[in-house]
Design a protein around this motif. Structure first.
Motif, PDB file in Angstrom:
ATOM      1  N   VAL A 104       3.856   6.299   6.491  1.00 15.58           N
ATOM      2  CA  VAL A 104       4.456   7.203   5.500  1.00 15.58           C
ATOM      3  C   VAL A 104       5.262   6.403   4.478  1.00 15.58           C
ATOM      4  O   VAL A 104       5.164   6.641   3.260  1.00 15.58           O
ATOM      5  CB  VAL A 104       5.358   8.244   6.190  1.00 15.58           C
ATOM      6  N   PHE A 105       6.052   5.448   4.950  1.00 14.17           N
ATOM      7  CA  PHE A 105       6.853   4.634   4.032  1.00 14.17           C
ATOM      8  C   PHE A 105       5.950   3.827   3.095  1.00 14.17           C
ATOM      9  O   PHE A 105       6.246   3.684   1.903  1.00 14.17           O
ATOM     10  CB  PHE A 105       7.756   3.688   4.825  1.00 14.17           C
ATOM     11  N   ALA A 106       4.840   3.301   3.636  1.00 10.67           N
ATOM     12  CA  ALA A 106       3.911   2.518   2.819  1.00 10.67           C
ATOM     13  C   ALA A 106       3.202   3.398   1.798  1.00 10.67           C
ATOM     14  O   ALA A 106       3.026   3.005   0.637  1.00 10.67           O
ATOM     15  CB  ALA A 106       2.888   1.821   3.719  1.00 10.67           C
ATOM     16  N   ALA A 107       2.788   4.587   2.220  1.00 10.99           N
ATOM     17  CA  ALA A 107       2.107   5.510   1.304  1.00 10.99           C
ATOM     18  C   ALA A 107       3.030   5.930   0.168  1.00 10.99           C
ATOM     19  O   ALA A 107       2.607   6.046  -0.992  1.00 10.99           O
ATOM     20  CB  ALA A 107       1.610   6.735   2.067  1.00 10.99           C
ATOM     21  N   ASN A 108       4.293   6.166   0.469  1.00 13.47           N
ATOM     22  CA  ASN A 108       5.252   6.538  -0.568  1.00 13.47           C
ATOM     23  C   ASN A 108       5.489   5.401  -1.554  1.00 13.47           C
ATOM     24  O   ASN A 108       5.615   5.617  -2.769  1.00 13.47           O
ATOM     25  CB  ASN A 108       6.598   6.920   0.065  1.00 13.47           C
ATOM     26  N   ALA A 109       5.544   4.169  -1.031  1.00 16.25           N
ATOM     27  CA  ALA A 109       5.875   3.022  -1.872  1.00 16.25           C
ATOM     28  C   ALA A 109       4.703   2.542  -2.720  1.00 16.25           C
ATOM     29  O   ALA A 109       4.909   1.909  -3.769  1.00 16.25           O
ATOM     30  CB  ALA A 109       6.386   1.872  -0.999  1.00 16.25           C
ATOM     31  N   ASN A 110       3.479   2.823  -2.275  1.00 15.93           N
ATOM     32  CA  ASN A 110       2.292   2.392  -3.025  1.00 15.93           C
ATOM     33  C   ASN A 110       2.035   3.388  -4.156  1.00 15.93           C
ATOM     34  O   ASN A 110       1.113   4.212  -4.111  1.00 15.93           O
ATOM     35  CB  ASN A 110       1.094   2.309  -2.081  1.00 15.93           C
ATOM     36  N   VAL A 111       2.852   3.304  -5.190  1.00 15.57           N
ATOM     37  CA  VAL A 111       2.885   4.321  -6.239  1.00 15.57           C
ATOM     38  C   VAL A 111       1.540   4.491  -6.940  1.00 15.57           C
ATOM     39  O   VAL A 111       1.079   5.612  -7.178  1.00 15.57           O
ATOM     40  CB  VAL A 111       3.978   3.986  -7.278  1.00 15.57           C
ATOM     41  N   VAL A 112       0.870   3.394  -7.275  1.00 18.23           N
ATOM     42  CA  VAL A 112      -0.381   3.470  -8.034  1.00 18.23           C
ATOM     43  C   VAL A 112      -1.455   4.217  -7.249  1.00 18.23           C
ATOM     44  O   VAL A 112      -2.011   5.223  -7.711  1.00 18.23           O
ATOM     45  CB  VAL A 112      -0.879   2.062  -8.398  1.00 18.23           C
ATOM     46  N   ALA A 166       8.185  10.319  -4.774  1.00 22.63           N
ATOM     47  CA  ALA A 166       6.944  10.695  -4.093  1.00 22.63           C
ATOM     48  C   ALA A 166       6.612  12.176  -4.215  1.00 22.63           C
ATOM     49  O   ALA A 166       5.546  12.601  -3.763  1.00 22.63           O
ATOM     50  CB  ALA A 166       7.031  10.305  -2.615  1.00 22.63           C
ATOM     51  N   TRP A 167       7.488  12.961  -4.825  1.00 19.38           N
ATOM     52  CA  TRP A 167       7.186  14.380  -5.014  1.00 19.38           C
ATOM     53  C   TRP A 167       6.008  14.586  -5.970  1.00 19.38           C
ATOM     54  O   TRP A 167       5.491  15.691  -6.104  1.00 19.38           O
ATOM     55  CB  TRP A 167       8.421  15.109  -5.530  1.00 19.38           C
ATOM     56  N   LYS A 168       5.578  13.509  -6.622  1.00 15.67           N
ATOM     57  CA  LYS A 168       4.419  13.598  -7.511  1.00 15.67           C
ATOM     58  C   LYS A 168       3.110  13.664  -6.721  1.00 15.67           C
ATOM     59  O   LYS A 168       2.054  13.939  -7.298  1.00 15.67           O
ATOM     60  CB  LYS A 168       4.383  12.395  -8.445  1.00 15.67           C
ATOM     61  N   SER A 169       3.166  13.392  -5.428  1.00 16.19           N
ATOM     62  CA  SER A 169       1.970  13.350  -4.591  1.00 16.19           C
ATOM     63  C   SER A 169       2.018  14.433  -3.525  1.00 16.19           C
ATOM     64  O   SER A 169       2.964  14.500  -2.737  1.00 16.19           O
ATOM     65  CB  SER A 169       1.843  11.984  -3.918  1.00 16.19           C
ATOM     66  N   ILE A 170       0.993  15.291  -3.496  1.00 18.06           N
ATOM     67  CA  ILE A 170       0.914  16.333  -2.468  1.00 18.06           C
ATOM     68  C   ILE A 170       0.822  15.695  -1.085  1.00 18.06           C
ATOM     69  O   ILE A 170       1.421  16.166  -0.118  1.00 18.06           O
ATOM     70  CB  ILE A 170      -0.301  17.252  -2.708  1.00 18.06           C
ATOM     71  N   ARG A 171       0.076  14.598  -1.014  1.00 19.02           N
ATOM     72  CA  ARG A 171      -0.077  13.904   0.270  1.00 19.02           C
ATOM     73  C   ARG A 171       1.284  13.466   0.801  1.00 19.02           C
ATOM     74  O   ARG A 171       1.616  13.668   1.980  1.00 19.02           O
ATOM     75  CB  ARG A 171      -0.991  12.690   0.123  1.00 19.02           C
ATOM     76  N   SER A 172       2.090  12.846  -0.049  1.00 21.89           N
ATOM     77  CA  SER A 172       3.412  12.380   0.383  1.00 21.89           C
ATOM     78  C   SER A 172       4.319  13.544   0.763  1.00 21.89           C
ATOM     79  O   SER A 172       5.099  13.447   1.727  1.00 21.89           O
ATOM     80  CB  SER A 172       4.065  11.553  -0.727  1.00 21.89           C
ATOM     81  N   ILE A 213      13.636  10.754   3.804  1.00 21.14           N
ATOM     82  CA  ILE A 213      14.169  11.309   2.554  1.00 21.14           C
ATOM     83  C   ILE A 213      14.422  10.180   1.542  1.00 21.14           C
ATOM     84  O   ILE A 213      14.099  10.308   0.354  1.00 21.14           O
ATOM     85  CB  ILE A 213      15.470  12.093   2.830  1.00 21.14           C
ATOM     86  N   TYR A 214      14.985   9.067   2.020  1.00 25.40           N
ATOM     87  CA  TYR A 214      15.244   7.932   1.131  1.00 25.40           C
ATOM     88  C   TYR A 214      13.947   7.405   0.525  1.00 25.40           C
ATOM     89  O   TYR A 214      13.861   7.198  -0.702  1.00 25.40           O
ATOM     90  CB  TYR A 214      15.943   6.820   1.913  1.00 25.40           C
ATOM     91  N   SER A 215      12.938   7.199   1.352  1.00 26.05           N
ATOM     92  CA  SER A 215      11.653   6.690   0.862  1.00 26.05           C
ATOM     93  C   SER A 215      11.014   7.663  -0.119  1.00 26.05           C
ATOM     94  O   SER A 215      10.445   7.264  -1.150  1.00 26.05           O
ATOM     95  CB  SER A 215      10.719   6.445   2.054  1.00 26.05           C
ATOM     96  N   PHE A 216      11.115   8.941   0.177  1.00 27.32           N
ATOM     97  CA  PHE A 216      10.515   9.980  -0.668  1.00 27.32           C
ATOM     98  C   PHE A 216      11.196  10.041  -2.043  1.00 27.32           C
ATOM     99  O   PHE A 216      10.532  10.039  -3.080  1.00 27.32           O
ATOM    100  CB  PHE A 216      10.629  11.329   0.035  1.00 27.32           C
ATOM    101  N   VAL A 217      12.516  10.063  -2.033  1.00 31.40           N
ATOM    102  CA  VAL A 217      13.269  10.198  -3.290  1.00 31.40           C
ATOM    103  C   VAL A 217      13.212   8.915  -4.111  1.00 31.40           C
ATOM    104  O   VAL A 217      12.963   8.946  -5.331  1.00 31.40           O
ATOM    105  CB  VAL A 217      14.731  10.581  -2.996  1.00 31.40           C
ATOM    106  N   ALA A 218      13.427   7.760  -3.469  1.00 35.44           N
ATOM    107  CA  ALA A 218      13.479   6.492  -4.189  1.00 35.44           C
ATOM    108  C   ALA A 218      12.153   6.154  -4.857  1.00 35.44           C
ATOM    109  O   ALA A 218      12.128   5.484  -5.899  1.00 35.44           O
ATOM    110  CB  ALA A 218      13.881   5.365  -3.238  1.00 35.44           C
ATOM    111  N   ASN A 219      11.044   6.637  -4.265  1.00 32.27           N
ATOM    112  CA  ASN A 219       9.722   6.355  -4.836  1.00 32.27           C
ATOM    113  C   ASN A 219       9.153   7.519  -5.654  1.00 32.27           C
ATOM    114  O   ASN A 219       7.986   7.477  -6.049  1.00 32.27           O
ATOM    115  CB  ASN A 219       8.737   6.012  -3.710  1.00 32.27           C
TER     116      ASN A 219
END
Length: 335
Positions: A170-178, A105-111, A97-103
């Protein structure tokens, strides 16, 4: 504090007692070692840097260990392992949840899908394991470990690493915003999602079948050899390996450069379960309970240790075939 420190009337330690001190030092090695691994993997997952921003993988690693170390304090005080697995599951949930919200990540269906899969798995397994230990009253894995507070602490540290490494993709995918917001869903994602569903299904069905089997008084003192357990001695572990492979396959769609180090996730799960904490210990425990029982020995000879495979032809306890498990030998943890 040692017993000697608590009692001033005890004689001073002799030179022959020094190895005891050294052994405590060796026991402490695992925690710095696992923290070092976590640091290296976080650095790679954060694109070879330690960015000072919320949601960076290294911050996820820090939180993972802090949760374990805080939970260890009451566990050590009350000498209990009842909340160990539950803490692990809550750590997965909190970090995801922290990784998802902080990044954002709701902008990505994959995330969204990846985080949902981790949350569903963690909530299901955590409640299952907590219910099981409350019913059993104790966890045999900790009988010897709890005798040393240092070893007990190391186990909590290892759990922090376990959480980080397994969910690292999952944490890496969320953090790799571009890359996360640019790379569309593709075939690899569909394969990953499907693989996760298969693995999760196998794990859930296996656990349910074992619970139903153990709840039947007629099966008391007997090993489970029905359902998926007829075709694998550890189908639940097989399911766990498969589902984490599925998560990696989808997440790697966004990986660049050092983030491919996240491939350690499915490999780590396979190695840990196959050679360290899972299968070897359960196989040894089963051999103590049922070793020498002709029916159990036949079950071992004809049933795959891990993979879900058709029942082998029974060639007898003295069968001599290349690669087969001979009577009295330890089974291979990976077949």
């Amino acid at each position: 504090m040692s017993a000697d420190a608590q009692n001033p009337e005890e004689p001073a330690k002799t030179a022959g007692e020094e190895p005891a001190k050294a052994s405590i030092g060796r026991l402490l090695i695992p925690t710095p070692f696992v923290v070092g691994i976590a640091t290296a993997m976080s650095y790679a997952a954060d694109l070879d840097s330690f960015p000072v921003e919320w949601g960076a993988v290294w911050t996820v690693a820090v939180v993972s260990f802090v949760i374990q170390w805080i939970a260890f304090i009451p566990a050590a005080i009350y000498d209990t392992e009842h909340y160990f697995d539950l803490t692990g599951s809550l750590t997965y949930i909190s970090l995801t949840i922290y990784s998802f919200v902080a990044n954002s990540a709701w902008k990505s269906i994959r995330s969204i899908v990846l985080c949902s899969m981790v949350l569903v798995w963690a909530m299901r397994l955590g409640s299952f394991l907590f219910g099981r230990i409350k019913k059993a009253g104790s966890d045999d894995r900790f009988i010897d470990i709890k005798k040393s507070k240092v070893r007990f602490f190391n186990v909590w540290s290892i759990q922090g690493l376990w959480v980080l490494l397994t969910a690292l993709p999952v944490f890496a995918a969320n953090a790799n915003v571009v890359a996360r917001d640019v790379v569309p869903l593709g075939v690899l994602d569909i394969i990953g999602f499907t693989t996760w569903v298969i693995g999760f299904g196998i794990e859930v069905i296996s656990d349910k079948q074992k619970s139903w089997f153990n709840a039947d008084p007629k099966n008391k003192g007997h090993w489970i050899d029905v359902g998926l357990w007829k075709f694998s001695r550890h189908p639940n572990y097989f399911g766990e390996m498969v589902l984490w492979l599925g998560i990696f396959l989808s997440a790697c769609s966004t990986f660049v450069w050092g983030q491919w180090a996240c491939a350690v996730s499915p490999v780590f799960v396979v190695l840990l379960i196959s050679f360290i904490s899972g299968i070897p210990k359960l196989e040894a425990r089963a051999d103590v309970k049922w070793g020498g029982n002709p029916e159990y020995e036949k079950y071992k000879r004809t049933t795959s240790v891990l993979l879900i495979l058709p029942v082998y032809a029974d060639k007898g306890p003295l069968a001599e075939t290349n690669g087969s498990i001979q009577e009295g030998e330890a089974p291979s943890p990976v077949v």
